[in-house]
Design an enzyme around this catalytic site. Sequence first.
Site, PDB file in Angstrom:
ATOM      1  N   ASP A 230       0.929  -1.059   0.005  1.00  0.00           N
ATOM      2  CA  ASP A 230      -0.074  -0.059   0.081  1.00  0.00           C
ATOM      3  C   ASP A 230       1.071   1.136   0.014  1.00  0.00           C
ATOM      4  OD1 ASP A 230      -1.700   1.936   0.450  1.00  0.00           O
ATOM      5  OD2 ASP A 230      -2.265   1.167   2.602  1.00  0.00           O
ATOM      6  N   HIS A 249      -2.823  12.625  -9.676  1.00  0.00           N
ATOM      7  CA  HIS A 249      -4.129  12.992 -10.027  1.00  0.00           C
ATOM      8  C   HIS A 249      -5.329  12.584  -9.566  1.00  0.00           C
ATOM      9  CE1 HIS A 249      -5.030  11.044 -14.234  1.00  0.00           C
ATOM     10  NE2 HIS A 249      -4.986  10.189 -13.220  1.00  0.00           N
TER      11      HIS A 249
HETATM   12  C1  SAM Z   1      -4.793   5.366 -12.816  1.00  0.00           C
HETATM   13  S1  SAM Z   1      -4.178   3.921 -12.330  1.00  0.00           S
HETATM   14  C2  SAM Z   1      -2.456   4.255 -13.086  1.00  0.00           C
HETATM   15  C3  SAM Z   1      -1.761   3.232 -13.343  1.00  0.00           C
HETATM   16  C4  SAM Z   1      -0.386   3.296 -14.109  1.00  0.00           C
HETATM   17  N1  SAM Z   1       0.409   4.249 -13.282  1.00  0.00           N
HETATM   18  C5  SAM Z   1      -0.670   3.860 -15.533  1.00  0.00           C
HETATM   19  O1  SAM Z   1      -0.536   4.715 -15.755  1.00  0.00           O
HETATM   20  O2  SAM Z   1      -1.360   3.249 -16.311  1.00  0.00           O
HETATM   21  C6  SAM Z   1      -3.881   3.977 -10.950  1.00  0.00           C
HETATM   22  C7  SAM Z   1      -3.228   2.872 -10.222  1.00  0.00           C
HETATM   23  O3  SAM Z   1      -2.907   3.227  -8.709  1.00  0.00           O
HETATM   24  C8  SAM Z   1      -3.090   1.797  -8.099  1.00  0.00           C
HETATM   25  N2  SAM Z   1      -3.272   1.900  -6.651  1.00  0.00           N
HETATM   26  C9  SAM Z   1      -4.488   2.453  -6.007  1.00  0.00           C
HETATM   27  N3  SAM Z   1      -4.178   2.453  -4.622  1.00  0.00           N
HETATM   28  C10 SAM Z   1      -3.002   2.136  -4.406  1.00  0.00           C
HETATM   29  C11 SAM Z   1      -2.294   1.813  -3.205  1.00  0.00           C
HETATM   30  N4  SAM Z   1      -2.912   2.144  -1.983  1.00  0.00           N
HETATM   31  N5  SAM Z   1      -1.021   1.253  -3.505  1.00  0.00           N
HETATM   32  C12 SAM Z   1      -0.384   1.037  -4.570  1.00  0.00           C
HETATM   33  N6  SAM Z   1      -1.147   1.329  -5.815  1.00  0.00           N
HETATM   34  C13 SAM Z   1      -2.470   1.942  -5.545  1.00  0.00           C
HETATM   35  C14 SAM Z   1      -4.295   1.093  -8.757  1.00  0.00           C
HETATM   36  O4  SAM Z   1      -4.158  -0.349  -8.600  1.00  0.00           O
HETATM   37  C15 SAM Z   1      -3.884   1.306 -10.328  1.00  0.00           C
HETATM   38  O5  SAM Z   1      -3.268   0.691 -11.109  1.00  0.00           O
END
Ligand code: SAM
Length: 339
Positions: A230, A249
């Site tokens: 996390d 964002h």
């Molecule tokens: C909008 S996506 C962007 C993914 C990637 N960076 C891209 O540009 O294609 C947001 C990502 O944040 C991850 N995410 C959300 N909460 C998270 C957390 N607490 N720890 C790690 N990753 C997290 C989600 O699983 C998701 O893959």
Amino acid sequence: MNAQSPTPPPHLGMLQLLNGAHVAGAVSCLAQLGIPDLVEDGPKSTEHLATQTGTNRWAIYRLMRATASVGVLAEGPEGTFSETPMSAVLRSNANPSLRALAIMGGRDWHGRGWAHLEHCVRSGKQALDHIYGAHIFEYLRQHPEEAQVFDNAMTAISMIDSPAVADAYNFDGIHSIVDVAGGHGLLLATIMARNPHLKGTLYEVPHVLEGCRTGPLTPVMDRCTLASGDMFTSVPAGADAYIMKHIIHDWPDEECIRLLTACRKGVNPGGKLLVVDCVIQPGNDFSPGKFLDLQMLIFPGGCERTDKQFRDLFAASGWRLNRIIATAAADSIVEGVPA
Ligand SMILES: C[S@@+](CC[C@H](N)C(=O)[O-])C[C@H]1O[C@@H](n2cnc3c(N)ncnc32)[C@H](O)[C@@H]1O
């Protein structure tokens, strides 16, 4: 203005804007049915396409006639349809392929989210929390099929912006990089493929990380570590750079400061923070980022930011905004150095 080219009255311009949702819906359905794939090797009859997709012949004809009217397919004689440059980018095998993004736009949760925009604007809160009682990332964790749709859509956008980021930034002085919340890893894979000296870590939540094992990172896996966790609790420490695309964002300032502070603690001396997001310019100029910003309001609860907002966020987390590097895509690279 002259007699030959009068300015169209505002109601026509408004009808065109309102029609945008119908166009997007039709294109999404076309992509879901896989019709752009079926016309790749030449024109096909409506009967053939109806049989292949298991659809109603008259209804699918109307769908294709509508999308052809905006350049997505071309209608030929006697109800045949063929590929156009705009339908080709919806093929599964195109690069970039926007098929997965178009499919996500047609999912129930996505449509319901936009239908609740007024709720979001009135309350400043997120739609899925209101509809399903769960934040979007929790909703996706609970619905593996939708998570797959979402992850594929993220990879689709990444097919456009990963090469743009890798082209725009010089990674020579960086030897280790962590992609924080890197999805299925296309950005990290693209950067590592072009920089053979670089060791990478992809950091994600466990269910998304599973999808990385057979994804775009496969060719560079000998230099890559997959780590799950996390990001608001910790990030892998000891890297020369932390990159995150479309992450800042997603979140309000408080969460961003927690995440950026964790990166500041983990970074090697003289290291870098690379935030890849749209940088919003105030004013009336059109920018896709201003509509992406509404998606951030509806779904995860974040926002697109101006350069001043990035500067303040960095300063609150132990970083100094060093420069903003434009890319060939809609995103910029906002570079931070330890303050
Ligand atoms: C909008 S996506 C962007 C993914 C990637 N960076 C891209 O540009 O294609 C947001 C990502 O944040 C991850 N995410 C959300 N909460 C998270 C957390 N607490 N720890 C790690 N990753 C997290 C989600 O699983 C998701 O893959």
